[in-house]
Scaffold this active site. Sequence first.
Site, PDB file in Angstrom:
ATOM      1  N   CYS A 400      64.752 128.043  92.497  1.00 43.27           N
ATOM      2  CA  CYS A 400      63.442 127.432  92.277  1.00 43.27           C
ATOM      3  C   CYS A 400      63.488 125.917  92.392  1.00 43.27           C
ATOM      4  O   CYS A 400      62.450 125.260  92.316  1.00 43.27           O
ATOM      5  CB  CYS A 400      62.886 127.848  90.912  1.00 43.27           C
ATOM      6  N   LYS A 403      61.339 124.584  95.284  1.00 42.83           N
ATOM      7  CA  LYS A 403      59.903 124.865  95.246  1.00 42.83           C
ATOM      8  C   LYS A 403      59.088 123.654  95.719  1.00 42.83           C
ATOM      9  O   LYS A 403      59.505 122.506  95.575  1.00 42.83           O
ATOM     10  CB  LYS A 403      59.514 125.227  93.806  1.00 42.83           C
ATOM     11  N   ASP A 418      47.276 132.021  87.250  1.00 40.58           N
ATOM     12  CA  ASP A 418      48.102 132.858  86.387  1.00 40.58           C
ATOM     13  C   ASP A 418      49.369 133.276  87.126  1.00 40.58           C
ATOM     14  O   ASP A 418      49.513 133.096  88.337  1.00 40.58           O
ATOM     15  CB  ASP A 418      47.317 134.089  85.937  1.00 40.58           C
ATOM     16  N   ASP A 419      50.301 133.899  86.375  1.00 42.92           N
ATOM     17  CA  ASP A 419      51.559 134.324  86.974  1.00 42.92           C
ATOM     18  C   ASP A 419      51.357 135.424  88.012  1.00 42.92           C
ATOM     19  O   ASP A 419      52.161 135.563  88.932  1.00 42.92           O
ATOM     20  CB  ASP A 419      52.512 134.813  85.880  1.00 42.92           C
ATOM     21  N   ASP A 435      57.358 136.326  94.782  1.00 43.89           N
ATOM     22  CA  ASP A 435      58.302 135.232  94.544  1.00 43.89           C
ATOM     23  C   ASP A 435      59.384 135.280  95.607  1.00 43.89           C
ATOM     24  O   ASP A 435      59.784 136.369  96.059  1.00 43.89           O
ATOM     25  CB  ASP A 435      58.953 135.352  93.161  1.00 43.89           C
ATOM     26  N   ASP A 458      57.083 137.380  86.464  1.00 43.18           N
ATOM     27  CA  ASP A 458      55.629 137.235  86.562  1.00 43.18           C
ATOM     28  C   ASP A 458      54.910 138.480  86.043  1.00 43.18           C
ATOM     29  O   ASP A 458      53.874 138.389  85.371  1.00 43.18           O
ATOM     30  CB  ASP A 458      55.224 136.999  88.024  1.00 43.18           C
ATOM     31  N   GLY A 508      59.359 146.662 102.957  1.00 44.20           N
ATOM     32  CA  GLY A 508      59.695 145.253 102.997  1.00 44.20           C
ATOM     33  C   GLY A 508      59.809 144.733 104.407  1.00 44.20           C
ATOM     34  O   GLY A 508      59.324 145.334 105.374  1.00 44.20           O
ATOM     35  N   HIS A 509      60.491 143.611 104.532  1.00 47.83           N
ATOM     36  CA  HIS A 509      60.636 142.946 105.827  1.00 47.83           C
ATOM     37  C   HIS A 509      61.978 142.233 105.850  1.00 47.83           C
ATOM     38  O   HIS A 509      62.460 141.747 104.826  1.00 47.83           O
ATOM     39  CB  HIS A 509      59.508 141.936 106.041  1.00 47.83           C
ATOM     40  N   ASP A 593      56.207 132.791  82.490  1.00 50.75           N
ATOM     41  CA  ASP A 593      57.649 132.665  82.648  1.00 50.75           C
ATOM     42  C   ASP A 593      57.948 131.254  83.141  1.00 50.75           C
ATOM     43  O   ASP A 593      57.223 130.690  83.954  1.00 50.75           O
ATOM     44  CB  ASP A 593      58.228 133.735  83.574  1.00 50.75           C
TER      45      ASP A 593
END
Length: 713
Positions: A400, A403, A418-419, A435, A458, A508-509, A593
């Site tokens: 993070c 970020k 919000d999360d 995330d 989250d 997913g990817h 969080d």
Amino acid sequence: MMSSPVPLSRDLVLVGGGHAHALVLRMWGMDPLPGARLTVIDPNPVAPYSGMLPGMVAGHYRQSKLEIDLVRLARFAEARLIVGAVSAIDAGARRITVGASEIGYDVASVDVGVHAMMPALPGFAEHGVAVKPLGPFADRWEAFVGAVAEGREDAQAAVIGGGIAGIEVAMAMAHRLGPGAQVSLIERAAEIAPEGPVLRPRLRRALADMGVRVLTGARVARIEADAVLLEGGEAVPSRLTVGAAGARAHGWLAHCGLPVTDDGFVRVGADLRVEGQEALFAVGDCAHLGHAPRPKAGVFAVRAAPVLRDNLRAVLSGGSTRPFHPQRDYLKLISLGERRAVAEKLGLAFSGRLLWRWKDRIDRAFMAKFDPLPAMTPDPLPRIRALSEEEGHEPMCGGCGAKVAPAVLRGAIAGPGDDAAVIETGGAQQVLSTDHLRGFTNDEALMARIAALHALGDIWAMGARPQAALVSVTLPRMSEALQARSMAEVMQAARDVLEAAGAEIAGGHSSMGAEASIGFALTGIVTGAPITLAGAQPGDALILTRAIGSGTLLAAEMRGQAEGRDIVALFDRLVVPQGDAAAMLAGAHAMTDVTGFGLAGHLGNICRASGVAAWIDPEAVPLMPGAEALAANGIRSTIWAANRRAAPVVGLDEGARAALLHDPQTAGGLLAAVAAAEAEGLVAQLRAAGHEAARIGGIEAGAAALRVGHMAG
């Protein structure tokens, strides 16, 4: 995690952090083989240098002075470090078992040393300690020395094994414990030092001078808490019994189908490859040189390191190997407890203080190869470049710490903040969040576990139950074989975390790119009203469930400035789920969080959403081990300055603790505003469940702002 113009195509795995492997890692960092991905596996974040062990026992060195930091060394070599114990090697399938995981390899080497444990000796497991491995022995020894100094324990100790190692340890113990200590050396053979007959008379005199009682021809029947019982019935007083009777091979090596000696040591040929194997090497004390048998001594591992490095590169690149020719004799330097030593070579023996200084210089020179490691400076900035507000030339952080700045995000994204988003479908409430983390470790499986828990934060912060997940994986450019290995490790780690939390992977990817990154999109089900950022009330107490400092630690680790033990302790904390903590905080008025914006930034978000102010006591905030010292030395994460600008705290000083309030957190703790009357009970409940929870401040009336306050009492 620098990108390479050559795609990764071969996996090299070093099992164990012994002397030879440590030197190979150092050489690899200075001259890596393009296209090779390097992994080192060891049960500990540090590897001991055995040559300085007697000096540590005697009190001449601190334990840290004889430990090679494998975390720093792996970072220097751009290697992945897996902290875990290997239990098997399948040479046919080229797979290594570490705990419940399997690591594939194209070429591997084993350098796991030996041990001195005595599992068959009655009472040893309960009351004794082996001189190897170092960690448990050092802990027991230092605790014993402290107890003797405080008068809580008698200065009585015994060493089982009268070889050179046992003799050195016995004299070192006698020196450290001082006059009046009762140290006994127990040897089952008729004479001590069977490997050093020339040295024996001098060692006998030195033992007598140090007051060590020597018992030869003595067979141990059992170990008790206060004595070593011999077969003849004699009880040798001992409040600490140390096993140093020979070098024993690790048992798992004999169960892998590899060629081993009767004693369990791996047989290797002249080029250090295991007999009959094209891609598996062994070196150091765990190996037996069939072409040139030698005693177990670190000098041979050190001399073998350049040959091993060259031969690993040769097999990985299709070249030819070369033989290792160990010297027939070598200088033996043996500590005599105090700052004296005895030396022997070619049948001649000498002793004195000058020899100890010589040994000390040799030992320190070896350790200086690893601390500090050679400086690998980044390329200089261009002389002419565009104007920029960015300062310094530090690498960008992972996790993070990479970020986007909070002020930028607030300006770019509209919405409640919000999360997770709340979606109502057919009367049911579902939360949705995503995330993504930039790589912060070369261990992709570890990164996947932490990234999954980071994303789950989250969902948990909203009071929701995790439901489904989409996985997004970017791998560095690599061959299909390595892609398969990496994806298998990533997906297994992600599946373990998500299934334990009650979520299923729905898809997913994946792609390849300049560096690794892993992310998750998650849904969760809410029963009742979700917990949002809004709802904090004046008078509420603030509870934090996890220590802060991960951003600073990760930034320092990338620069080779963090202690390996602190990084392993950090990762051990980050892989602990917090779903149970969220359940305990289900009655919170507001919760989030703590991640990329830091503790102050996320508390500021609660204040803005709730229309309140807050105070925080920096001294009450729990910190990750090592974080405060690094912050005091000026270590900052990439986003730190932007975090501080976005969430000023009135009354905050410039100290290290203050700096950590703006530290970006990866897989950080939950921050909850709860009724003050419930805070003490909730903190106790959280701590009982293993969380580092603390009450760190409170909510008060006023415009959204943060200030420093102090906890009562």
